[in-house]
Motif scaffolding. Structure first.
Motif, PDB file in Angstrom:
ATOM      1  N   ALA A 242       5.063  74.074  63.688  1.00  0.00           N
ATOM      2  CA  ALA A 242       3.975  74.937  63.210  1.00  0.00           C
ATOM      3  C   ALA A 242       4.527  76.225  62.619  1.00  0.00           C
ATOM      4  O   ALA A 242       5.606  76.704  63.003  1.00  0.00           O
ATOM      5  N   ILE A 243       3.768  76.766  61.687  1.00  0.00           N
ATOM      6  CA  ILE A 243       3.961  78.131  61.206  1.00  0.00           C
ATOM      7  C   ILE A 243       2.721  78.917  61.610  1.00  0.00           C
ATOM      8  O   ILE A 243       1.592  78.448  61.409  1.00  0.00           O
ATOM      9  N   VAL A 244       2.913  80.077  62.208  1.00  0.00           N
ATOM     10  CA  VAL A 244       1.801  80.947  62.580  1.00  0.00           C
ATOM     11  C   VAL A 244       1.818  82.157  61.655  1.00  0.00           C
ATOM     12  O   VAL A 244       2.756  82.954  61.673  1.00  0.00           O
ATOM     13  N   ALA A 245       0.797  82.276  60.831  1.00  0.00           N
ATOM     14  CA  ALA A 245       0.626  83.458  59.983  1.00  0.00           C
ATOM     15  C   ALA A 245      -0.349  84.398  60.672  1.00  0.00           C
ATOM     16  O   ALA A 245      -1.196  83.970  61.462  1.00  0.00           O
ATOM     17  N   THR A 246      -0.228  85.668  60.370  1.00  0.00           N
ATOM     18  CA  THR A 246      -1.084  86.677  60.999  1.00  0.00           C
ATOM     19  C   THR A 246      -1.939  87.371  59.951  1.00  0.00           C
ATOM     20  O   THR A 246      -1.428  87.815  58.928  1.00  0.00           O
ATOM     21  N   ALA A 259      -1.845  82.458  51.200  1.00  0.00           N
ATOM     22  CA  ALA A 259      -1.794  81.356  50.244  1.00  0.00           C
ATOM     23  C   ALA A 259      -0.361  80.875  50.022  1.00  0.00           C
ATOM     24  O   ALA A 259      -0.099  79.666  49.955  1.00  0.00           O
ATOM     25  N   GLU A 260       0.577  81.805  49.934  1.00  0.00           N
ATOM     26  CA  GLU A 260       1.979  81.424  49.734  1.00  0.00           C
ATOM     27  C   GLU A 260       2.532  80.694  50.941  1.00  0.00           C
ATOM     28  O   GLU A 260       3.276  79.708  50.814  1.00  0.00           O
ATOM     29  N   ILE A 261       2.178  81.167  52.120  1.00  0.00           N
ATOM     30  CA  ILE A 261       2.641  80.514  53.348  1.00  0.00           C
ATOM     31  C   ILE A 261       2.027  79.115  53.464  1.00  0.00           C
ATOM     32  O   ILE A 261       2.700  78.154  53.848  1.00  0.00           O
ATOM     33  N   ALA A 262       0.741  79.012  53.112  1.00  0.00           N
ATOM     34  CA  ALA A 262       0.068  77.712  53.181  1.00  0.00           C
ATOM     35  C   ALA A 262       0.715  76.708  52.236  1.00  0.00           C
ATOM     36  O   ALA A 262       0.873  75.523  52.582  1.00  0.00           O
ATOM     37  N   ALA A 263       1.116  77.156  51.055  1.00  0.00           N
ATOM     38  CA  ALA A 263       1.770  76.259  50.099  1.00  0.00           C
ATOM     39  C   ALA A 263       3.091  75.751  50.661  1.00  0.00           C
ATOM     40  O   ALA A 263       3.434  74.567  50.515  1.00  0.00           O
ATOM     41  N   MET A 264       3.824  76.631  51.322  1.00  0.00           N
ATOM     42  CA  MET A 264       5.105  76.243  51.906  1.00  0.00           C
ATOM     43  C   MET A 264       4.902  75.281  53.081  1.00  0.00           C
ATOM     44  O   MET A 264       5.644  74.308  53.241  1.00  0.00           O
ATOM     45  N   ALA A 265       3.875  75.549  53.892  1.00  0.00           N
ATOM     46  CA  ALA A 265       3.581  74.667  55.011  1.00  0.00           C
ATOM     47  C   ALA A 265       3.182  73.271  54.520  1.00  0.00           C
ATOM     48  O   ALA A 265       3.621  72.255  55.074  1.00  0.00           O
ATOM     49  N   ALA A 266       2.372  73.236  53.469  1.00  0.00           N
ATOM     50  CA  ALA A 266       1.951  71.944  52.915  1.00  0.00           C
ATOM     51  C   ALA A 266       3.138  71.177  52.342  1.00  0.00           C
ATOM     52  O   ALA A 266       3.256  69.953  52.521  1.00  0.00           O
ATOM     53  N   GLU A 267       4.028  71.887  51.673  1.00  0.00           N
ATOM     54  CA  GLU A 267       5.209  71.248  51.078  1.00  0.00           C
ATOM     55  C   GLU A 267       6.063  70.567  52.136  1.00  0.00           C
ATOM     56  O   GLU A 267       6.610  69.483  51.908  1.00  0.00           O
ATOM     57  N   HIS A 268       6.165  71.202  53.307  1.00  0.00           N
ATOM     58  CA  HIS A 268       7.006  70.666  54.377  1.00  0.00           C
ATOM     59  C   HIS A 268       6.205  69.888  55.420  1.00  0.00           C
ATOM     60  O   HIS A 268       6.756  69.485  56.442  1.00  0.00           O
ATOM     61  N   GLN A 269       4.901  69.717  55.171  1.00  0.00           N
ATOM     62  CA  GLN A 269       4.026  68.999  56.096  1.00  0.00           C
ATOM     63  C   GLN A 269       4.076  69.598  57.499  1.00  0.00           C
ATOM     64  O   GLN A 269       4.275  68.899  58.498  1.00  0.00           O
ATOM     65  N   ILE A 270       3.880  70.914  57.540  1.00  0.00           N
ATOM     66  CA  ILE A 270       3.899  71.664  58.801  1.00  0.00           C
ATOM     67  C   ILE A 270       2.506  72.239  59.045  1.00  0.00           C
ATOM     68  O   ILE A 270       1.866  72.753  58.125  1.00  0.00           O
ATOM     69  N   TRP A 271       2.067  72.160  60.264  1.00  0.00           N
ATOM     70  CA  TRP A 271       0.766  72.724  60.674  1.00  0.00           C
ATOM     71  C   TRP A 271       0.794  74.239  60.459  1.00  0.00           C
ATOM     72  O   TRP A 271       1.737  74.918  60.881  1.00  0.00           O
ATOM     73  N   LEU A 272      -0.252  74.759  59.830  1.00  0.00           N
ATOM     74  CA  LEU A 272      -0.394  76.207  59.661  1.00  0.00           C
ATOM     75  C   LEU A 272      -1.558  76.706  60.502  1.00  0.00           C
ATOM     76  O   LEU A 272      -2.701  76.278  60.316  1.00  0.00           O
ATOM     77  N   HIS A 273      -1.235  77.591  61.430  1.00  0.00           N
ATOM     78  CA  HIS A 273      -2.267  78.280  62.217  1.00  0.00           C
ATOM     79  C   HIS A 273      -2.295  79.739  61.793  1.00  0.00           C
ATOM     80  O   HIS A 273      -1.242  80.371  61.656  1.00  0.00           O
ATOM     81  N   VAL A 274      -3.484  80.263  61.556  1.00  0.00           N
ATOM     82  CA  VAL A 274      -3.620  81.673  61.187  1.00  0.00           C
ATOM     83  C   VAL A 274      -4.303  82.431  62.320  1.00  0.00           C
ATOM     84  O   VAL A 274      -5.430  82.111  62.711  1.00  0.00           O
ATOM     85  N   ASP A 275      -3.596  83.418  62.833  1.00  0.00           N
ATOM     86  CA  ASP A 275      -4.147  84.314  63.849  1.00  0.00           C
ATOM     87  C   ASP A 275      -4.877  85.442  63.114  1.00  0.00           C
ATOM     88  O   ASP A 275      -4.266  86.427  62.713  1.00  0.00           O
ATOM     89  N   ALA A 276      -6.183  85.257  62.949  1.00  0.00           N
ATOM     90  CA  ALA A 276      -7.013  86.267  62.276  1.00  0.00           C
ATOM     91  C   ALA A 276      -7.898  86.982  63.289  1.00  0.00           C
ATOM     92  O   ALA A 276      -9.047  87.321  63.003  1.00  0.00           O
ATOM     93  N   ALA A 277      -7.336  87.209  64.490  1.00  0.00           N
ATOM     94  CA  ALA A 277      -8.107  87.837  65.560  1.00  0.00           C
ATOM     95  C   ALA A 277      -8.677  89.180  65.124  1.00  0.00           C
ATOM     96  O   ALA A 277      -9.821  89.523  65.453  1.00  0.00           O
ATOM     97  N   LEU A 295      -7.025  81.726  53.611  1.00  0.00           N
ATOM     98  CA  LEU A 295      -7.364  81.400  55.004  1.00  0.00           C
ATOM     99  C   LEU A 295      -7.925  79.988  55.116  1.00  0.00           C
ATOM    100  O   LEU A 295      -7.676  79.280  56.099  1.00  0.00           O
ATOM    101  N   GLU A 296      -8.654  79.569  54.088  1.00  0.00           N
ATOM    102  CA  GLU A 296      -9.281  78.252  54.096  1.00  0.00           C
ATOM    103  C   GLU A 296      -8.271  77.105  54.065  1.00  0.00           C
ATOM    104  O   GLU A 296      -8.610  75.943  54.311  1.00  0.00           O
ATOM    105  N   LEU A 297      -7.000  77.421  53.789  1.00  0.00           N
ATOM    106  CA  LEU A 297      -5.957  76.406  53.712  1.00  0.00           C
ATOM    107  C   LEU A 297      -5.307  76.128  55.070  1.00  0.00           C
ATOM    108  O   LEU A 297      -4.541  75.169  55.209  1.00  0.00           O
ATOM    109  N   ALA A 298      -5.608  76.950  56.059  1.00  0.00           N
ATOM    110  CA  ALA A 298      -4.995  76.798  57.388  1.00  0.00           C
ATOM    111  C   ALA A 298      -5.549  75.584  58.119  1.00  0.00           C
ATOM    112  O   ALA A 298      -6.713  75.210  57.949  1.00  0.00           O
ATOM    113  N   ASP A 299      -4.721  74.975  58.957  1.00  0.00           N
ATOM    114  CA  ASP A 299      -5.174  73.864  59.797  1.00  0.00           C
ATOM    115  C   ASP A 299      -6.044  74.352  60.949  1.00  0.00           C
ATOM    116  O   ASP A 299      -6.891  73.599  61.451  1.00  0.00           O
TER     117      ASP A 299
END
Length: 488
Positions: A242-246, A259-277, A295-299
């Motif tokens: 997983a990649i956790v973006a904040t 958006a940039e992080i989500a593109a990288m996560a998708a390229e490597h088939q890695i779960w993206l979680h966004v901590d938008a607390a 944000l809509e691109l996060a898993d």
């Protein structure tokens, strides 16, 4: 027992006891709200000496027990609504949220089965559906209310882990963890919330599983270093689950380039979680909603409503992009979510939650949204960001104050730095200044460290606070620092 009417019920005597207890408590709160001080300034030792449990054979009765709680707890509580209380992501609450708590507490609904919380279940599902639309997810109800960001982050990381193993044909739920666990990694920024490390330890993967990605000069994840860390992990034979973006770091309020992080996560088939607390509040913003693009691109997404949504603690949510991933944590209990009930279309939220018994905290957000409406909610959220910008500009014009980082959300990082103080002593002076202000009961200012610099933090969540209030606080900061210097 019947004489004292301790249980809330529909009897006339119980209702009368309830009304008396609520009236007494409400009046105590009204009196406390009108106190001028932020805190009475009692030390740990003083509180330990004064607070003793009185549990005797006969009991004190409601009235005396409430009076003791007022004396021991309420009067020595921090006034988070006070304009000088700005240390933490600890908001004053909406009046309507307080009203919601009365309904939640009196009905005592438990969200672990529909037959314990029929209307509450439908309200929460409806609200989750609405929140998903706000984020930009497809229609659905994959999500649940939580106790806050730490629990929501745990859910995101746990499902990321189990999805990681499921893609390899293994069920963690059924068979547990297997293989060389030291090779499984999670990437997050160096400014991510500590719950990433905490939750990875809880899941049996340890702090060592967390790889910190460098941040830029305003505390956002550096996507170039993210790419480098991914390449390094691959070269070492490690696998990133997983990649956790904040979206809203605790100190700087920084929002990673989603958006940039989500593109990288998708390229490597890695779960993206966004901590938008924290930053998730911008979903309601009229001016700053674009900060959350991607944000809509996060898993999965963490939201907290007891921060800049101004709800009482606790109130958070976890949203899951793809509902099928909930199967990874699904468990059937005949007494809660039986096959028979599900075949009849009975909703049971226990399948979506780490908790079993759970409060109906969704009602607070529901009532807040309906009471305030779009424009007023946006206004009180946007106010904090604009105020932080104004405060930062004011600080740049102050002789003894130094702005440490440009504000991004509603926090301001700065420090006291009188010219006559040696550089080596500045960190201690700032820490002592904050401690002295709290000890006096006049203000609560945060202390943190940013890029090796010990600094002070103002978290400006209170929509009733204006620039003049903060100027008064900053004057107190400077005056207190000078007094400390004079005592040396």
């Amino acid at each position: 027992m019947s004489g004292s009417h301790p249980i809330l019920s529909g009897s006339a005597a119980s209702i009368a006891a309830y009304q008396q207890a609520i009236t007494q408590s409400t009046q105590a709160v009204v009196d406390w709200l009108q106190q001028p001080e932020m805190y009475r300034g009692k030390t740990v030792a003083e509180l330990r000496d004064s607070i003793q449990l009185h549990f005797n054979a006969e009991g004190l009765g409601n009235q005396a027990a409430i009076a003791r709680a007022v004396a021991l707890f309420l009067k020595d509580s921090l006034a988070v609504h006070h304009p000088q209380c700005v240390a933490h992501l600890h908001c004053p609450s909406l009046v309507i949220s307080q009203a919601a708590e009365v309904l939640i507490n009196a009905t005592n609904q438990s969200m672990d089965s529909w037959d314990q919380s029929p209307s509450a279940t439908i309200i929460e599902i409806t609200l989750v559906e609405w929140l998903r639309g706000l984020v930009g997810y497809q229609p659905g109800d994959a999500g649940v209310f939580t106790s806050g960001g730490t629990q929501s982050n745990l859910m995101g990381l746990m499902l990321a882990r189990d999805a990681f193993f499921a893609r390899r044909g293994h069920s963690v739920q059924q068979q547990g963890l297997i293989g060389d666990l030291s090779k499984i990694k999670v990437l997050c920024s160096a400014q991510a919330h500590f719950s990433v490390q905490k939750n990875m330890a809880l899941m049996g993967l340890g702090y060592q599983s967390v790889i910190a990605v460098k941040t830029d000069n305003v505390a956002r994840m550096d996507v170039h270093d993210l790419a480098e860390k991914l390449a390094q992990a691959t070269a070492r034979g490690e696998q990133v689950m997983a990649i956790v973006a904040t979206a809203g770091t605790t100190d700087a309020g920084a929002i990673d380039p989603l958006a940039e992080i989500a593109a990288m996560a998708a390229e490597h088939q890695i779960w993206l979680h966004v901590d938008a607390a924290w930053g998730g509040a911008l979903l309601l913003s009229e001016q700053y909603r674009h900060y959350l693009d991607g944000l809509e691109l996060a898993d999965s997404v963490t939201l907290d409503f007891h921060k800049q949504f101004f709800q009482t603690i606790s109130c958070g949510a976890f949203l899951l992009k793809d509902a099928r991933h909930y199967d990874l944590m699904r468990y059937q209990a005949a007494y809660l979510n039986s096959d028979f009930d599900e075949a009849q279309g009975v909703p049971n939220l226990v399948s979506k939650s780490l908790q079993t018994t759970r409060r109906f905290d969704a009602l607070k957000l529901w009532m807040g949204l309906e009471a305030l409406g779009k424009k007023q909610y946006a206004a009180i959220i946007d106010n904090g960001i604009r105020l932080a910008q104004d405060v930062a500009q004011f600080i740049t014009g102050c002789l003894d104050l130094e702005l440490v980082m440009k504000p991004q959300l509603a926090s301001v990082l700065f420090r006291v730095r009188p010219g006559q103080v040696p550089a080596a002593d500045v960190a201690l002076l700032n820490q002592q200044t904050a401690d002295a202000l709290l000890a006096s009961g006049s203000a609560n200012v945060g202390v943190t460290e940013v890029n090796g610099i010990t600094c002070l933090k103002l978290t400006l969540l209170n929509p009733t606070v204006c620039l003049e209030d903060v100027e008064v606080l900053l004057a107190s900061v400077v005056q207190t620092a000078r007094q400390l210097l004079d005592q040396r």
